[in-house]
Enzyme design. Structure first.
Site, PDB file in Angstrom:
ATOM      1  N   PRO A  89       0.820  -1.225   0.000  1.00  0.00           N
ATOM      2  CA  PRO A  89       0.000   0.000   0.000  1.00  0.00           C
ATOM      3  C   PRO A  89       0.848   1.267   0.000  1.00  0.00           C
ATOM      4  O   PRO A  89       0.353   2.323  -0.375  1.00  0.00           O
ATOM      5  CB  PRO A  89      -0.802  -0.097   1.306  1.00  0.00           C
ATOM      6  CG  PRO A  89      -0.714  -1.521   1.731  1.00  0.00           C
ATOM      7  CD  PRO A  89       0.569  -2.070   1.170  1.00  0.00           C
ATOM      8  N   GLU A 116       1.704  -8.407   8.470  1.00  0.00           N
ATOM      9  CA  GLU A 116       1.782  -6.938   8.592  1.00  0.00           C
ATOM     10  C   GLU A 116       2.730  -6.339   7.567  1.00  0.00           C
ATOM     11  O   GLU A 116       2.805  -5.117   7.406  1.00  0.00           O
ATOM     12  CB  GLU A 116       2.248  -6.539  10.002  1.00  0.00           C
ATOM     13  CG  GLU A 116       1.197  -6.720  11.076  1.00  0.00           C
ATOM     14  CD  GLU A 116      -0.096  -5.997  10.751  1.00  0.00           C
ATOM     15  OE1 GLU A 116      -0.049  -4.819  10.348  1.00  0.00           O
ATOM     16  OE2 GLU A 116      -1.158  -6.629  10.882  1.00  0.00           O
ATOM     17  N   ARG A 154      -1.917  -8.478 -21.654  1.00  0.00           N
ATOM     18  CA  ARG A 154      -2.825  -8.077 -22.739  1.00  0.00           C
ATOM     19  C   ARG A 154      -2.209  -7.015 -23.650  1.00  0.00           C
ATOM     20  O   ARG A 154      -2.728  -6.762 -24.726  1.00  0.00           O
ATOM     21  CB  ARG A 154      -4.186  -7.646 -22.180  1.00  0.00           C
ATOM     22  CG  ARG A 154      -4.188  -6.365 -21.406  1.00  0.00           C
ATOM     23  CD  ARG A 154      -5.509  -6.202 -20.660  1.00  0.00           C
ATOM     24  NE  ARG A 154      -6.668  -6.192 -21.535  1.00  0.00           N
ATOM     25  CZ  ARG A 154      -7.054  -5.157 -22.268  1.00  0.00           C
ATOM     26  NH1 ARG A 154      -6.372  -4.044 -22.226  1.00  0.00           N
ATOM     27  NH2 ARG A 154      -8.134  -5.234 -23.025  1.00  0.00           N
ATOM     28  N   ASP A 169      -8.850   1.392 -25.495  1.00  0.00           N
ATOM     29  CA  ASP A 169      -9.232   1.299 -24.082  1.00  0.00           C
ATOM     30  C   ASP A 169      -9.017   2.601 -23.322  1.00  0.00           C
ATOM     31  O   ASP A 169      -8.262   3.474 -23.768  1.00  0.00           O
ATOM     32  CB  ASP A 169      -8.410   0.200 -23.388  1.00  0.00           C
ATOM     33  CG  ASP A 169      -8.871  -1.186 -23.783  1.00  0.00           C
ATOM     34  OD1 ASP A 169     -10.033  -1.332 -24.193  1.00  0.00           O
ATOM     35  OD2 ASP A 169      -8.056  -2.124 -23.680  1.00  0.00           O
TER      36      ASP A 169
HETATM   37  C1  SAM Z   1      -2.243  -6.789   5.412  1.00  0.00           C
HETATM   38  S1  SAM Z   1      -1.174  -6.162   4.177  1.00  0.00           S
HETATM   39  C2  SAM Z   1      -0.039  -5.207   5.094  1.00  0.00           C
HETATM   40  C3  SAM Z   1      -0.465  -3.786   5.202  1.00  0.00           C
HETATM   41  C4  SAM Z   1       0.556  -2.867   5.874  1.00  0.00           C
HETATM   42  N1  SAM Z   1       0.681  -3.146   7.273  1.00  0.00           N
HETATM   43  C5  SAM Z   1       0.117  -1.423   5.696  1.00  0.00           C
HETATM   44  O1  SAM Z   1      -0.717  -0.961   6.466  1.00  0.00           O
HETATM   45  O2  SAM Z   1       0.596  -0.761   4.735  1.00  0.00           O
HETATM   46  C6  SAM Z   1      -0.258  -7.587   3.678  1.00  0.00           C
HETATM   47  C7  SAM Z   1       0.340  -7.507   2.288  1.00  0.00           C
HETATM   48  O3  SAM Z   1      -0.681  -7.318   1.324  1.00  0.00           O
HETATM   49  C8  SAM Z   1      -0.176  -6.630   0.207  1.00  0.00           C
HETATM   50  N2  SAM Z   1      -1.033  -5.454  -0.028  1.00  0.00           N
HETATM   51  C9  SAM Z   1      -1.987  -4.984   0.788  1.00  0.00           C
HETATM   52  N3  SAM Z   1      -2.590  -3.924   0.281  1.00  0.00           N
HETATM   53  C10 SAM Z   1      -2.017  -3.694  -0.918  1.00  0.00           C
HETATM   54  C11 SAM Z   1      -2.198  -2.709  -1.923  1.00  0.00           C
HETATM   55  N4  SAM Z   1      -3.092  -1.734  -1.788  1.00  0.00           N
HETATM   56  N5  SAM Z   1      -1.437  -2.785  -3.022  1.00  0.00           N
HETATM   57  C12 SAM Z   1      -0.501  -3.748  -3.164  1.00  0.00           C
HETATM   58  N6  SAM Z   1      -0.277  -4.706  -2.235  1.00  0.00           N
HETATM   59  C13 SAM Z   1      -1.021  -4.679  -1.123  1.00  0.00           C
HETATM   60  C14 SAM Z   1       1.248  -6.226   0.531  1.00  0.00           C
HETATM   61  O4  SAM Z   1       2.135  -7.134  -0.119  1.00  0.00           O
HETATM   62  C15 SAM Z   1       1.291  -6.369   2.025  1.00  0.00           C
HETATM   63  O5  SAM Z   1       2.587  -6.688   2.479  1.00  0.00           O
END
Ligand code: SAM
Length: 252
Positions: A89, A116, A154, A169
């Site tokens: 994120p 996490e 794609r 697109d």
């Molecule tokens: C529960 S999430 C961890 C979130 C992190 N503690 C935070 O608040 O930024 C677990 C994993 O999901 C993936 N993930 C979660 N949200 C994502 C997003 N919006 N984009 C890309 N990967 C995501 C990432 O690889 C992350 O390490």
């Protein structure tokens, strides 16, 4: 192009890669996708890949060592280091421009986080790019990896039936980065709703003008930022500006 996906859940990928129009790209190896499980690089009988966070707090953190060993094994298999993309994120939002960059690349390692997140020391040492799917939190990076693989596949030559279809697109620079226009198919009248008259006119220029105006109107309403970007790049013609000015949208 080769993508090595590092994931604790490789089984999530198979049905997706084997379905739909993109399956050709994956089946032929045009987009060569391989899977690696960091658990296979952990120590001990429990094949542990996570531990409690220093400083306390909820959840678990992916340990650096199994991830590092996994990445090194992929580098050795590829014969050289490659970009390491972590889905997170806190990464750069995934947009069309980023997809086109990866679509033209030789590939990368795609690292799917869980829990996490990952020990920051591993990120500092190995990760070269971080990509976010959007401003929300998933339970793992697998859906983000699938989104990138799908969008990249794609765009590969010959994958879509009609060579031009991705040029039509949403977000495509060939259509000035605007959103797509509405689409209709048979029957001509469905539940009292006719297909818009210009599409039935058989008049190519009229159809194209109608589609352009639909794209402009939808983009102005939903994504005024894309109109501003097209304007800033000088991509809107005077006809487009005239059309936008008469739309009932303030501030255009
Ligand atoms: C529960 S999430 C961890 C979130 C992190 N503690 C935070 O608040 O930024 C677990 C994993 O999901 C993936 N993930 C979660 N949200 C994502 C997003 N919006 N984009 C890309 N990967 C995501 C990432 O690889 C992350 O390490």
């Amino acid at each position: 192009m080769r993508f090595d996906v590092l994931t604790l859940f490789p089984e999530l990928f198979a049905p997706f890669l084997a379905s739909g129009i993109n399956r050709r790209a994956f089946a032929s190896g045009q987009v060569d996708v391989r899977f690696w499980n960091p658990r296979d690089f952990s120590e001990g009988n429990y094949r542990r890949v996570d531990d409690r966070p220093f400083g306390g707090g909820p959840g678990m953190v992916m340990m650096a060592e199994p991830l590092a060993r996994c990445v090194e094994a992929v580098f050795a298999d590829r014969g050289e280091p490659a970009p390491v993309v972590l889905f997170s994120p806190v990464g750069q939002p995934l947009r069309h421009s980023l997809v086109t960059e990866w679509a033209a690349s030789a590939g990368a390692l795609l690292l799917c986080g869980r829990y996490e997140g990952l020990d920051q020391r591993f990120i500092d040492r190995y990760v070269t790019h971080q990509i976010s799917l959007g401003d929300f939190v998933l339970s793992g990076g697998e859906l983000a990896a699938l989104a990138l693989l799908d969008a990249v596949a794609r765009l590969q030559p010959g994958v879509l039936g009609d060579a031009d279809s991705h040029a039509q697109d949403s977000f495509n620079p060939e259509l000035d980065g605007l959103l797509d226009c509405p689409h209709y198919t048979r029957p001509e009248v469905w539940r009292d709703m006719p297909v818009p008259a210009p599409l039935m006119s058989g008049h190519h220029a009229q159809i194209e003008r109608w589609r352009r105006e639909q794209r402009l109107a939808l983009t102005a309403k939903r994504r005024p930022d894309l109109i501003a970007a097209a304007r800033a790049d000088g991509r809107l013609q005077s006809k487009d500006e005239q059309y936008l000015q008469q739309l009932p949208l303030p501030g255009l």
